[in-house]
Write a protein that holds these residues in place. Structure first.
Motif, PDB file in Angstrom:
ATOM      1  N   THR A  50      42.508  43.602  43.969  1.00 62.72           N
ATOM      2  CA  THR A  50      41.235  43.293  43.367  1.00 62.72           C
ATOM      3  C   THR A  50      41.097  41.721  43.846  1.00 62.72           C
ATOM      4  O   THR A  50      39.579  41.410  43.920  1.00 62.72           O
ATOM      5  CB  THR A  50      42.202  43.066  41.685  1.00 62.72           C
ATOM      6  OG1 THR A  50      41.492  43.510  40.943  1.00 62.72           O
ATOM      7  CG2 THR A  50      40.859  41.990  40.915  1.00 62.72           C
ATOM      8  N   TYR A  51      41.643  40.812  44.157  1.00 66.41           N
ATOM      9  CA  TYR A  51      41.524  39.549  44.640  1.00 66.41           C
ATOM     10  C   TYR A  51      40.269  39.560  46.266  1.00 66.41           C
ATOM     11  O   TYR A  51      39.821  39.082  46.342  1.00 66.41           O
ATOM     12  CB  TYR A  51      43.337  39.163  45.893  1.00 66.41           C
ATOM     13  CG  TYR A  51      42.470  37.242  46.401  1.00 66.41           C
ATOM     14  CD1 TYR A  51      42.760  35.925  45.469  1.00 66.41           C
ATOM     15  CD2 TYR A  51      42.622  37.627  47.514  1.00 66.41           C
ATOM     16  CE1 TYR A  51      42.231  35.593  46.045  1.00 66.41           C
ATOM     17  CE2 TYR A  51      42.220  36.367  48.426  1.00 66.41           C
ATOM     18  CZ  TYR A  51      41.980  35.008  47.408  1.00 66.41           C
ATOM     19  OH  TYR A  51      41.751  33.861  47.954  1.00 66.41           O
ATOM     20  N   ALA A  52      40.964  40.394  46.795  1.00 66.59           N
ATOM     21  CA  ALA A  52      39.721  40.589  48.101  1.00 66.59           C
ATOM     22  C   ALA A  52      38.643  41.146  47.360  1.00 66.59           C
ATOM     23  O   ALA A  52      37.816  41.188  48.453  1.00 66.59           O
ATOM     24  CB  ALA A  52      40.600  42.080  49.293  1.00 66.59           C
ATOM     25  N   LEU A  53      38.532  41.947  46.401  1.00 63.28           N
ATOM     26  CA  LEU A  53      37.031  42.655  46.541  1.00 63.28           C
ATOM     27  C   LEU A  53      36.366  41.318  45.675  1.00 63.28           C
ATOM     28  O   LEU A  53      35.031  41.280  45.399  1.00 63.28           O
ATOM     29  CB  LEU A  53      37.273  43.648  45.391  1.00 63.28           C
ATOM     30  CG  LEU A  53      38.071  45.323  46.457  1.00 63.28           C
ATOM     31  CD1 LEU A  53      38.295  46.466  45.114  1.00 63.28           C
ATOM     32  CD2 LEU A  53      36.673  45.854  47.162  1.00 63.28           C
ATOM     33  N   ALA A  54      37.148  40.746  44.827  1.00 61.72           N
ATOM     34  CA  ALA A  54      36.248  40.046  44.290  1.00 61.72           C
ATOM     35  C   ALA A  54      36.107  38.789  44.845  1.00 61.72           C
ATOM     36  O   ALA A  54      34.705  38.495  45.077  1.00 61.72           O
ATOM     37  CB  ALA A  54      37.481  38.967  43.349  1.00 61.72           C
ATOM     38  N   GLN A  55      36.718  38.208  46.257  1.00 62.50           N
ATOM     39  CA  GLN A  55      36.312  37.829  47.231  1.00 62.50           C
ATOM     40  C   GLN A  55      34.591  37.829  48.038  1.00 62.50           C
ATOM     41  O   GLN A  55      33.948  37.616  48.785  1.00 62.50           O
ATOM     42  CB  GLN A  55      37.542  37.428  48.311  1.00 62.50           C
ATOM     43  CG  GLN A  55      38.279  36.545  47.621  1.00 62.50           C
ATOM     44  CD  GLN A  55      38.221  35.506  46.977  1.00 62.50           C
ATOM     45  OE1 GLN A  55      37.860  34.534  47.672  1.00 62.50           O
ATOM     46  NE2 GLN A  55      38.860  35.352  45.378  1.00 62.50           N
ATOM     47  N   THR A  56      34.789  39.469  47.927  1.00 64.70           N
ATOM     48  CA  THR A  56      34.188  39.876  49.100  1.00 64.70           C
ATOM     49  C   THR A  56      32.790  40.265  47.450  1.00 64.70           C
ATOM     50  O   THR A  56      31.485  39.755  47.798  1.00 64.70           O
ATOM     51  CB  THR A  56      34.262  41.601  48.620  1.00 64.70           C
ATOM     52  OG1 THR A  56      35.157  41.249  50.217  1.00 64.70           O
ATOM     53  CG2 THR A  56      33.079  42.255  50.256  1.00 64.70           C
ATOM     54  N   LEU A  57      32.268  40.392  46.362  1.00 61.15           N
ATOM     55  CA  LEU A  57      31.514  41.315  45.691  1.00 61.15           C
ATOM     56  C   LEU A  57      31.259  40.014  44.615  1.00 61.15           C
ATOM     57  O   LEU A  57      29.473  39.628  44.471  1.00 61.15           O
ATOM     58  CB  LEU A  57      31.895  42.102  45.119  1.00 61.15           C
ATOM     59  CG  LEU A  57      32.182  43.647  45.440  1.00 61.15           C
ATOM     60  CD1 LEU A  57      33.065  43.987  44.598  1.00 61.15           C
ATOM     61  CD2 LEU A  57      31.226  44.223  46.135  1.00 61.15           C
ATOM     62  N   LEU A  58      32.021  38.956  44.724  1.00 61.92           N
ATOM     63  CA  LEU A  58      31.313  37.818  43.896  1.00 61.92           C
ATOM     64  C   LEU A  58      30.881  36.408  44.420  1.00 61.92           C
ATOM     65  O   LEU A  58      31.269  36.121  44.987  1.00 61.92           O
ATOM     66  CB  LEU A  58      32.448  37.628  42.639  1.00 61.92           C
ATOM     67  CG  LEU A  58      33.372  38.397  41.770  1.00 61.92           C
ATOM     68  CD1 LEU A  58      34.871  37.802  40.930  1.00 61.92           C
ATOM     69  CD2 LEU A  58      31.891  39.660  40.671  1.00 61.92           C
ATOM     70  N   ASP A  59      30.117  36.284  43.208  1.00 57.70           N
ATOM     71  CA  ASP A  59      29.693  34.067  43.389  1.00 57.70           C
ATOM     72  C   ASP A  59      29.015  33.907  42.381  1.00 57.70           C
ATOM     73  O   ASP A  59      29.348  34.389  41.523  1.00 57.70           O
ATOM     74  CB  ASP A  59      28.273  34.561  45.096  1.00 57.70           C
ATOM     75  CG  ASP A  59      27.107  35.232  44.595  1.00 57.70           C
ATOM     76  OD1 ASP A  59      27.116  35.585  43.485  1.00 57.70           O
ATOM     77  OD2 ASP A  59      26.666  36.126  44.934  1.00 57.70           O
ATOM     78  N   GLN A  60      28.401  32.759  42.306  1.00 59.47           N
ATOM     79  CA  GLN A  60      28.035  32.076  41.551  1.00 59.47           C
ATOM     80  C   GLN A  60      26.633  32.618  40.638  1.00 59.47           C
ATOM     81  O   GLN A  60      26.587  32.252  39.228  1.00 59.47           O
ATOM     82  CB  GLN A  60      27.390  30.216  42.198  1.00 59.47           C
ATOM     83  CG  GLN A  60      28.310  30.014  42.275  1.00 59.47           C
ATOM     84  CD  GLN A  60      27.710  28.566  43.277  1.00 59.47           C
ATOM     85  OE1 GLN A  60      26.257  28.369  42.880  1.00 59.47           O
ATOM     86  NE2 GLN A  60      28.896  27.484  43.272  1.00 59.47           N
TER      87      GLN A  60
END
Length: 208
Positions: A50-60
């Motif tokens: 979840t951490y890695a996918l969140a860093q990859t897919l999410l932004d402001q």
């Protein structure tokens, strides 16, 4: 020069994104991101996937929903917000949903009935569900073997999953009935493997 033992928010997210794109283009194909997950901080309150996918897919510019049966769910939400600039919201409003531990049946129903599937005029306003499962396999050796057909698949493709409730697939079929509306799935397991189920993929249960 980067430290190979630390998850790099530029280089590693780019690598993960390329592998994720390959998974989306070839539904059911299993790619590994285990090498990237080794750099996820041990103090992270959510799973490394979840951490890695969140860093990859999410932004402001996008929002997310996080679900976990663990006591540190609130801490995970705050950590994802802090590291990505994204904001946590309700499941019906989120662009990305991260399901980190197996939810109860009523929660699956609630999520799938409310998840955004876009509209015929604006299908891009749909959501993506990232679902943490125990294991993925390309053989018929796990609890839930499924046959995939559709774009990106030559004939059919077998994917087996352990730790995924059939209710996800039943409701996915209902919500994805009217193309191009629907939601996409990303599956990731404890061994650092990922596979994708785009909305265009047809799924059949395989009985042996």
């Amino acid at each position: 020069m980067t430290n190979a033992n630390i998850f790099h928010h530029v280089h590693d997210t780019r690598k993960l994104y390329r592998r994720l794109l390959d998974s989306m283009a070839k539904p059911g194909k299993i790619n590994t991101i285990a090498d990237l997950l080794r750099g996820v901080p041990e103090s992270c309150p959510c799973s490394s996937g979840t951490y890695a996918l969140a860093q990859t897919l999410l932004d402001q510019q996008v929002s997310f929903y996080y679900a976990s049966q663990e006591l540190n769910a609130d801490a995970a939400e705050r950590a994802i917000e802090w590291t990505t600039g994204s904001h946590h919201t309700a499941s019906h409003a989120a662009d990305y949903l991260f399901i980190d531990t197996p939810p109860e049946m009523d929660e699956i129903d609630s999520i799938m009935q409310s998840v955004r599937i876009g509209t015929l005029a604006e299908p891009e306003k749909s959501a993506t569900i990232a679902l943490h499962v125990r294991r993925l396999s390309g053989a018929d050796d796990l609890a839930l073997p499924i046959i995939l057909r559709g774009p990106g698949i030559n004939g059919w493709h077998l994917l087996s999953v352990d730790g995924m409730n059939m209710e996800w697939l039943r409701l996915r079929s209902e919500r994805n009935r009217e193309y191009p509306t629907g939601c996409d799935f990303i599956l990731f397991d404890d061994d650092g493997q990922i596979a994708a189920l785009p909305r265009t993929t047809l799924i059949e249960r395989r009985d042996f």
